[in-house]
Scaffold this motif. Structure first.
Motif, PDB file in Angstrom:
ATOM      1  N   PRO A   1       0.709  -1.324   0.016  1.00  0.00           N
ATOM      2  CA  PRO A   1       0.003  -0.242  -0.129  1.00  0.00           C
ATOM      3  C   PRO A   1       0.926   1.069  -0.168  1.00  0.00           C
ATOM      4  N   ASN A   2       1.912   1.346  -0.654  1.00  0.00           N
ATOM      5  CA  ASN A   2       2.861   2.523  -0.472  1.00  0.00           C
ATOM      6  C   ASN A   2       2.322   3.769  -0.909  1.00  0.00           C
ATOM      7  N   VAL A   3       1.517   3.529  -1.987  1.00  0.00           N
ATOM      8  CA  VAL A   3       0.937   5.000  -2.461  1.00  0.00           C
ATOM      9  C   VAL A   3       0.186   5.651  -1.476  1.00  0.00           C
ATOM     10  N   PHE A   4      -0.237   4.893  -0.631  1.00  0.00           N
ATOM     11  CA  PHE A   4      -1.001   5.602   0.372  1.00  0.00           C
ATOM     12  C   PHE A   4      -0.253   6.287   1.437  1.00  0.00           C
ATOM     13  N   ARG A   5       0.992   5.865   1.661  1.00  0.00           N
ATOM     14  CA  ARG A   5       1.930   6.383   2.588  1.00  0.00           C
ATOM     15  C   ARG A   5       2.414   7.613   2.208  1.00  0.00           C
ATOM     16  N   VAL A   6       2.564   8.142   0.886  1.00  0.00           N
ATOM     17  CA  VAL A   6       2.893   9.383   0.196  1.00  0.00           C
ATOM     18  C   VAL A   6       1.644  10.034  -0.484  1.00  0.00           C
ATOM     19  N   LEU A   7       0.529   9.722  -0.290  1.00  0.00           N
ATOM     20  CA  LEU A   7      -0.552  10.376  -0.988  1.00  0.00           C
ATOM     21  C   LEU A   7      -0.848  11.647  -0.525  1.00  0.00           C
ATOM     22  N   PRO A   8      -0.651  12.314   0.507  1.00  0.00           N
ATOM     23  CA  PRO A   8      -0.841  13.697   0.777  1.00  0.00           C
ATOM     24  C   PRO A   8       0.255  14.329   0.056  1.00  0.00           C
ATOM     25  N   GLY A   9       1.428  13.942  -0.105  1.00  0.00           N
ATOM     26  CA  GLY A   9       2.544  14.815  -0.734  1.00  0.00           C
ATOM     27  C   GLY A   9       2.587  14.635  -2.251  1.00  0.00           C
ATOM     28  N   LEU A  10       2.058  13.785  -2.654  1.00  0.00           N
ATOM     29  CA  LEU A  10       1.652  13.540  -4.359  1.00  0.00           C
ATOM     30  C   LEU A  10       0.634  14.305  -4.671  1.00  0.00           C
ATOM     31  N   HIS A  11      -0.447  14.215  -3.885  1.00  0.00           N
ATOM     32  CA  HIS A  11      -1.756  15.090  -4.132  1.00  0.00           C
ATOM     33  C   HIS A  11      -1.298  16.452  -3.971  1.00  0.00           C
ATOM     34  N   ALA A  12      -0.639  16.930  -3.143  1.00  0.00           N
ATOM     35  CA  ALA A  12      -0.313  18.273  -2.924  1.00  0.00           C
ATOM     36  C   ALA A  12       0.741  18.964  -4.201  1.00  0.00           C
ATOM     37  N   ARG A  13       1.694  18.038  -4.666  1.00  0.00           N
ATOM     38  CA  ARG A  13       2.354  18.452  -6.007  1.00  0.00           C
ATOM     39  C   ARG A  13       1.439  18.647  -7.078  1.00  0.00           C
ATOM     40  N   GLY A  14       0.570  17.733  -7.298  1.00  0.00           N
ATOM     41  CA  GLY A  14      -0.458  18.165  -8.429  1.00  0.00           C
ATOM     42  C   GLY A  14      -1.428  19.378  -8.141  1.00  0.00           C
TER      43      GLY A  14
END
Length: 287
Positions: free
Chosen positions: A77-90
């Motif tokens: 489930p690694n994408v969920f660990r960094v989901l806030p940061g990834l969404h913030a970039r977009g």
């Protein structure tokens, strides 16, 4: 006389008055129409992140995520660990390109709504689209500074391996600087759409605006930052949430963060229009 600087105490009282009108406006459905492009763009980006393995988007999303967060991110489930940061970039890209147009249209909607005229969202969006290059250019320095403060500071701290105390101090300093910069640009959409300014003219008005209504802008943006702290704290606990076996909960956290950001942006835009009309708009004999 609106030409005289309003002292800080009066600006504090005026800030409360702006919020007293801008917050109830968030319950007027028709006033939200111009915000849908921003909401849909953020929702689409979040959906693409969560469903990155779907055949419709995998060709673009898998290599993009691997480049942004490393090859392991594509393993559950690694994408969920960094989901806030990834969404913030977009979200930064979305706010840089779509946000200025929406804020420009919102300035017209709030101006018409608060003055008792009929709200015409389609006409407001059309007017903002016609001035899109000016709106985007006028707010481009803000976006660049926020990117530097947000991602530049984080990257520097990570590369330096700073202690916890240094990280906390610089994080708070970055937050404070972000508040000041956002406050400085708060009235720019109104200058462009209601005052008819070109980007360089809006920038030239910023010192005058900060002198007359800077305390209002700082209070508004500062309160907005405080309101967002609890959901940001929840987003920062992504690792803990994933480790407890509820990784999909991060989707709800990020969605709530984005929704709160839209509401806060709505209220800020409304309060900025009220401040512009009351404190910054030049008298008719000077216009």
């Amino acid at each position: 006389d609106r030409g005289l600087a309003v002292n800080a105490l009066e600006q504090g009282v005026f800030t409360a008055s702006c919020l007293r009108h801008a917050v109830p406006a968030a319950f007027r459905r028709r006033w939200w129409a111009v915000w849908w492009p921003l909401a849909l763009a953020q929702a689409a980006w979040l959906a693409a992140l969560v469903c990155f393995a779907h055949p419709l988007v995998a060709g673009a999303m898998v290599p993009m995520l691997a480049a942004l967060a490393g090859p392991d991110v594509v393993h559950y489930p690694n994408v969920f660990r960094v989901l806030p940061g990834l969404h913030a970039r977009g979200a930064f890209a979305i706010f840089a390109l779509v946000g200025p147009v929406v804020s420009g249209a919102a300035a017209i909607v709030f101006d018409e709504g608060f003055s008792g005229r009929g709200v015409a969202a389609g006409r407001a969006l059309g007017a903002a689209l016609r001035r899109a290059p000016a709106l985007i250019a006028a707010q481009a320095p803000l976006q660049l500074v926020l990117i530097a403060l947000t991602f530049g500071t984080a990257g520097w701290l990570e590369a330096r391996g700073s202690s916890g105390l240094v990280v906390r101090l610089l994080t708070f300093a970055s937050l404070g600087a972000s508040v000041v910069v956002q406050a400085a640009f708060l009235y720019v959409p109104a200058f462009v759409m209601l005052g008819g300014c070109r980007p360089h003219e809006a920038w030239r008005e910023m010192p005058r605006a900060f002198g007359r209504a800077g305390a209002v802008a700082l209070l508004l943006v500062g309160l907005a930052a405080v309101v967002g702290l609890p959901i940001q704290a929840a987003a920062s606990m992504a690792d803990r949430i994933v480790e407890r076996g509820r990784p999909e909960l991060m989707v709800a956290v990020v969605a709530a963060q984005a929704a709160l950001g839209l509401v806060v942006s709505f209220v800020l835009a409304g309060a900025a229009v009220l401040a512009y009309r009351s404190l910054l708009e030049p008298p008719e004999d000077e216009a």
